[in-house]
Design a protein around this motif. Structure first.
Motif: not given
Length: 118
Positions: A28-29, A51-53, A70-71, A100-101
């Motif tokens: 997921f990350s 984004s991933e982060s 948020s994530r 990716a974005l």
């Protein structure tokens, strides 16, 4: 990655809802995530992305200042906090993932209905 959106419902104008999107799998990350919505008779539109982060976010102008994406990568979940809801926010909301974005969203959840009454 498989996605499951939840948290929709009926709310009065000015109210709040928080949508969740749970992802399966251990990667997921590595994915950027987005929220989209589709109102009756309209095309699906972008709402927000992250984004991933989690450090980079984007919003549609129509929700900027009211919605927050948020994530939590430890929980494999992305959220959409929706405040000051308006009747025009009524739609089915979908979460989606991308490598990716800026890349194509290639995995979609099933959607959750949000209805805002005036």
């Amino acid at each position: 990655v498989q996605l499951q959106a939840s948290g929709g419902g009926l709310v009065q104008a000015g109210g709040s809802l928080r949508l969740s999107c749970a992802a399966s799998g251990r990667t997921f990350s590595r994915y950027a995530m987005g929220w989209f919505r589709q109102a009756p008779g309209k095309e699906r539109e972008f709402v927000a992305s992250i984004s991933e982060s989690g450090y980079t976010t984007y919003y549609a102008d129509s929700v900027k200042g009211r919605f927050t994406i948020s994530r939590d990568n430890a929980k494999n979940t992305v959220y959409l906090q929706m405040n000051s809801l308006k009747p025009e926010d009524t739609a089915v909301y979908y979460c989606a993932s991308a490598r990716a974005l800026g890349m194509t969203y290639d995995s979609w959840g099933q959607g959750t209905q949000v209805t805002v009454s005036s």
